[in-house]
Motif scaffolding. Structure first.
Motif, short mmCIF file in Angstrom:
data_model
loop_
_atom_site.label_atom_id
_atom_site.label_comp_id
_atom_site.label_asym_id
_atom_site.label_seq_id
_atom_site.Cartn_x
_atom_site.Cartn_y
_atom_site.Cartn_z
N GLN A 171 14.62 -0.99 -2.18
CA GLN A 171 13.60 -2.01 -1.70
C GLN A 171 13.97 -2.93 -0.60
O GLN A 171 15.18 -3.50 -0.58
N VAL A 201 9.13 -0.09 -0.37
CA VAL A 201 9.90 0.53 -1.48
C VAL A 201 10.00 1.83 -1.08
O VAL A 201 8.98 2.77 -1.07
N LYS A 233 11.67 4.18 -2.73
CA LYS A 233 11.71 5.36 -3.80
C LYS A 233 10.59 5.61 -4.54
O LYS A 233 10.68 6.54 -5.36
N ALA A 234 9.58 5.03 -4.33
CA ALA A 234 8.38 5.25 -4.92
C ALA A 234 7.44 5.65 -3.82
O ALA A 234 7.26 5.32 -2.65
N ALA A 235 6.24 6.45 -4.35
CA ALA A 235 5.38 7.04 -3.52
C ALA A 235 4.20 6.03 -3.20
O ALA A 235 3.44 6.11 -2.18
N ALA A 236 3.98 5.18 -4.13
CA ALA A 236 3.16 3.99 -4.01
C ALA A 236 3.14 2.89 -4.68
O ALA A 236 3.86 2.72 -5.77
N PHE A 237 2.60 1.71 -4.29
CA PHE A 237 2.74 0.49 -5.17
C PHE A 237 1.45 0.58 -5.69
O PHE A 237 0.44 1.24 -5.42
N SER A 270 13.02 -6.15 1.73
CA SER A 270 11.85 -7.15 1.82
C SER A 270 12.21 -7.84 3.08
O SER A 270 13.24 -8.23 3.48
N PHE A 310 0.84 -1.09 0.07
CA PHE A 310 -0.20 -0.11 0.05
C PHE A 310 0.82 1.15 -0.13
O PHE A 310 2.01 1.23 0.43
N ALA A 311 0.19 2.30 -0.15
CA ALA A 311 0.82 3.65 -0.49
C ALA A 311 1.64 3.97 0.82
O ALA A 311 1.23 3.73 1.99
N PHE A 312 2.76 4.55 0.66
CA PHE A 312 3.63 5.15 1.75
C PHE A 312 3.85 4.26 2.74
O PHE A 312 3.76 4.27 3.67
N VAL A 331 6.98 -5.46 2.24
CA VAL A 331 8.00 -5.13 1.48
C VAL A 331 7.85 -3.42 1.37
O VAL A 331 6.76 -2.90 1.71
#
Lengths: 644, 144
Positions: free
Chosen positions: B124, B44, B46-50, B126, B7-9, B42
């Protein structure tokens, strides 16, 4: 518990390549079309009237009989008006004559005249060398998926502060699954480290030959080419005497006496953003050659050839000439003929003589860096095994489309005529983040200033931006080239994706057999870092992530590289971090030994002694020699989609 | 079978996920990742959201330096992969049986119940929790 950070309208993102419908042409006879007998006028007519613009012909006259020919044209039954197809530009007489632009005329016909009949009548005159129908070409409706950014993520490792750079996998791909389940880290144009060397130059201008570009878009305005004399001049006056009135950001060739219109379609604005949206301005997106935030972006010229999805051949040709005559070094041509009307370059050149003349004229007009311009086309969305025209013509650069997994997007044409591949995006099930994010016109995009789109229409502007960026870097280093030399550099600055072209690829568009693309991707996937190194003349080597690499230095130090005495290997802290080197780099037996743990690029300055084991000056000895090599660590990707 | 909603953030911090009875491993301690692991989170960074796909991963690292991996990304049946792994200090890398290398190499922190793999570029993280065996429901739900 699940949240979507971005809300976007669920419009399906359809292909956005400008597809210009053109009925399948008869292949003309093999004649060169120059000295044609009077009693075979049909042979001078190069295409059919079926998709012709309501009543217009393009006619080429024999140079020796021009004056006489003009008179004859004006007095032909059914002809209402005769004007030059290519307006004359002072100072360009030589080139206009060389490519025959000064001999083409546009004939406006009477309302009830039959285009075929007039064409025959005109072709029957001995002063006439060639007749083409002015085709009205239509594009597919450009469909974009609006983008509404969520919270601004603090982009710590990104070079620019544009908040939506994180969603532009095509520039910096971290393998984030949002860009696609099979998204690969490093599957991008490799521009991140290059931007630190050069991000643009306002003297390099790219003309977008397309729908009008929104010149006042907040993320484009600062990078628009501006005709200063017109900007500060009077309305309705050709202030700079270039033959056009009020051409401040470009000119609208698709409608007479109308300024540039951008609310009639998103296509031009989206392409423009990819080329040079303003970088590091704290808003919106990035563009390939958009600068570094210091007003150093390349400039965008709007050479509008279409409105609401249609434009005539004449409009395109005039737009191209305008670009050449007003300082553009690159033209971005995200359009092509659907229906696969040509089966060979010869057939295309024969049928579309006026077009080839215009593009040739552009590619022969010098600029600050080269002795000719560079025309970049999209390869087409018809999934064909050859590039679509005009891009496929051997002298133009034709660009195929990659998705975020570094593989050809399902729609992209490939094969003969395709010179290179660049990101064009591909819709993923459920979201659009696998597509290309760029600027759009809010009033026709439900209020969004940025949107996703896919197509070889998007891959061409990536390449146009790369060409512009390369020219900017060359200019920065004080280098000039012939056009052909530079094109050679461009097309060899690429990564092979052939190793990845195994098995099948499934996507929204169906299943592709990847082996079919082998050998059909031209140079491969464009790589900006490699281009910069080629411009510099710095050798560019490749290393594999996560392994200890022993890179052979023989090509750079000569055949005795393995027995030389090496003094040092230096790498900057920044570059060391970029590759996450496990240990200090060393030279062993003439090989550079490094263990990069992260994909990135770096330069190594290597010093050795030639002519001894010590440097002379006191004892007799050798001299110090220095070579700089750059290393790209390409991402090691599990080719099979495995999670680890 | 625990489903992960990416989920996001998702800013799970390293400390919060690894139940640490020890805050760091001694430099010269030999790390042991042998066992059966289920992906539990997980991050991540570097990204704002999955997207909101579910991610299910089970991996068994064996004493003989081979591994078997079952993964289900989104809908459908599990894919099975196998190959070899090498742990050098806390640096983990490996390759699949078809010869292709892992998408990344990883730095490892591990204890008796938790394994954390961080990609080399740090993008990332995990986290896996130790389980007794790969569930029957996974083995019965493999791709043909």
């Amino acid at each position: 518990m699940e949240m979507k950070a971005y809300r976007f309208l669920t419009l399906s993102a359809i292909l956005t390549l400008l597809a210009l419908s053109c009925s399948r042409e008869q292949e003309p006879t093999a004649q060169a079309g120059k000295a044609v007998q009077n009693n075979y006028p049909e042979a001078k007519i190069s295409n059919s009237a079926r998709s012709a613009s309501a009543g217009e012909l393009m006619v080429k006259l024999d140079p020796a009989q021009r004056e006489q020919g003009e008179k004859a044209l004006r007095s032909t039954l059914g002809v209402r008006g005769v004007e030059k197809l290519f307006p004359h530009t002072p100072g360009k007489e030589d080139l206009e004559a060389r490519f025959g632009l000064d001999r083409w005329y546009l004939l406006e016909l009477d309302e009830n005249a039959s285009a075929e009949a007039v064409a025959l009548a005109v072709a029957g005159r001995e002063e006439v060398a060639k007749v083409e129908f002015n085709r009205l070409m239509r594009s597919e409706e450009a469909s974009v998926t609006p983008y509404a950014p969520g919270l601004v993520t603090k982009a710590v490792t990104y070079p620019f502060n544009d908040p939506s750079l994180v969603d532009q996998w095509h520039y910096i791909n971290n393998g984030d699954v949002r860009a696609g389940l099979n998204a690969r880290a490093g599957a991008d144009i490799n521009v991140k480290d290059a931007w630190a060397l050069c991000a643009g130059d306002p003297d390099i201008v790219v003309a977008v030959v397309d729908e009008g570009v929104q010149w006042n878009h907040p993320d484009l305005a600062a990078n628009m080419w501006v005709n200063a004399a017109e900007l500060s001049g009077e309305d309705d006056v050709d202030d700079d005497g270039n033959g056009f009135v009020d051409d401040i950001y470009g000119y609208n060739f698709s409608r007479r006496n109308t300024p540039i219109t951008y609310e009639t379609g998103n296509h031009g604005t989206h392409c423009a953003g990819t080329i040079a949206a303003v970088n590091n301005n704290g808003i919106g997106v990035c563009g390939v050659a958009g600068g570094s935030g210091k007003g150093d972006g390349c400039r965008i010229m709007s050479a509008q050839a279409m409105t609401e999805g249609s434009g005539s051949s004449a409009a395109f040709l005039r737009a191209v000439k305008y670009a050449a005559d007003n300082g553009a070094a690159v033209i971005n041509c995200s359009y092509g003929y659907t229906g696969d009307p040509f089966s060979s370059d010869a057939a295309f050149a024969e049928a579309y003589e006026a077009e080839v003349a215009a593009y040739d004229y552009f590619q022969a007009t010098p600029n600050d860096v080269l002795d000719g311009g560079i025309a970049v086309f999209s390869s087409g969305n018809g999934t064909l095994d050859h590039a679509e025209y005009p891009g496929g013509y051997y002298r133009y650069i034709s660009v195929g489309a990659l998705a975020s997994d570094y593989l050809p997007a399902y729609y992209s044409s490939y094969g003969p005529g395709t010179n290179i591949f660049a990101p064009g995006g591909e819709v993923q099930s459920g979201n659009s983040y696998g597509e290309i994010l760029s600027t759009v016109v809010p009033t026709i995009s439900d209020g969004a200033e940025y949107a996703f789109a896919q197509g070889t229409s998007m891959s061409a502007p990536h390449m146009s931006g790369v060409v512009a960026l390369g020219l900017a870097y060359a200019k920065k280093l004080g280098k000039t080239y012939t056009r052909d030399e530079f094109v050679s550099l461009l097309l060899s600055s690429a990564n092979s994706i052939d190793d990845l072209l195994v098995g099948k690829r499934s996507s929204y568009g169906g299943t592709q057999q990847l082996y079919k693309y082998r050998g059909g991707t031209g140079g491969g996937a464009i790589d900006v870092w490699k281009l910069f190194m080629n411009i510099e003349g710095t050798p560019c080597l490749e290393a594999v992530q996560g392994e200890t690499n022993h890179i052979d230095l023989e090509p750079y130090f000569g055949g005795n590289a393995s027995t030389l005495t090496y003094l040092s290997v230096e790498v900057s802290d920044r570059d060391r971090t970029s590759l996450a080197l496990k240990d200090d780099p060393v030279i062993e037996y003439g090989r550079l030994k490094i263990t990069p743990q992260q994909f990135g690029s770096a330069k190594f300055v290597i010093k050795a002694i030639n002519g001894g084991t010590v440097i002379g000056g006191d004892k007799e000895g050798g001299m110090e020699i220095t070579r700089t090599v750059s290393v790209i660590c390409r991402p090691v990707v599990s080719k099979n989609g495995g999670w680890l | 079978m625990k489903k992960i909603y990416a989920f996001a953030f998702a800013m799970l911090t390293l400390l919060g996920v690894v139940s640490c009875r020890q805050n760091h491993l001694a430099q010269d301690e030999v790390l042991d990742i042998v066992g059966v692991w289920e992906l539990s989170a997980v991050d991540v960074t570097k990204a704002a959201a999955f997207g909101d796909e579910t991610i299910n991963v089970y991996v068994t690292f064996s004493q003989d330096n081979t591994f078997v991996l079952y993964q289900l990304l989104g809908e459908g049946r599990y894919s099975e992969y196998s190959g070899e792994w090498t742990l050098s200090g806390n640096f983990l890398f490996g390759s699949y049986s078809d010869g292709s290398r892992w998408a990344s190499s990883y730095t490892v922190t591990v204890n008796k119940v938790s394994l954390v793999l961080t990609t080399s570029d740090g993008s990332q993280i995990s986290t896996y929790r130790k389980i007794d065996a790969v569930p029957e429901s996974v083995l019965e739900n493999l791709k043909y």
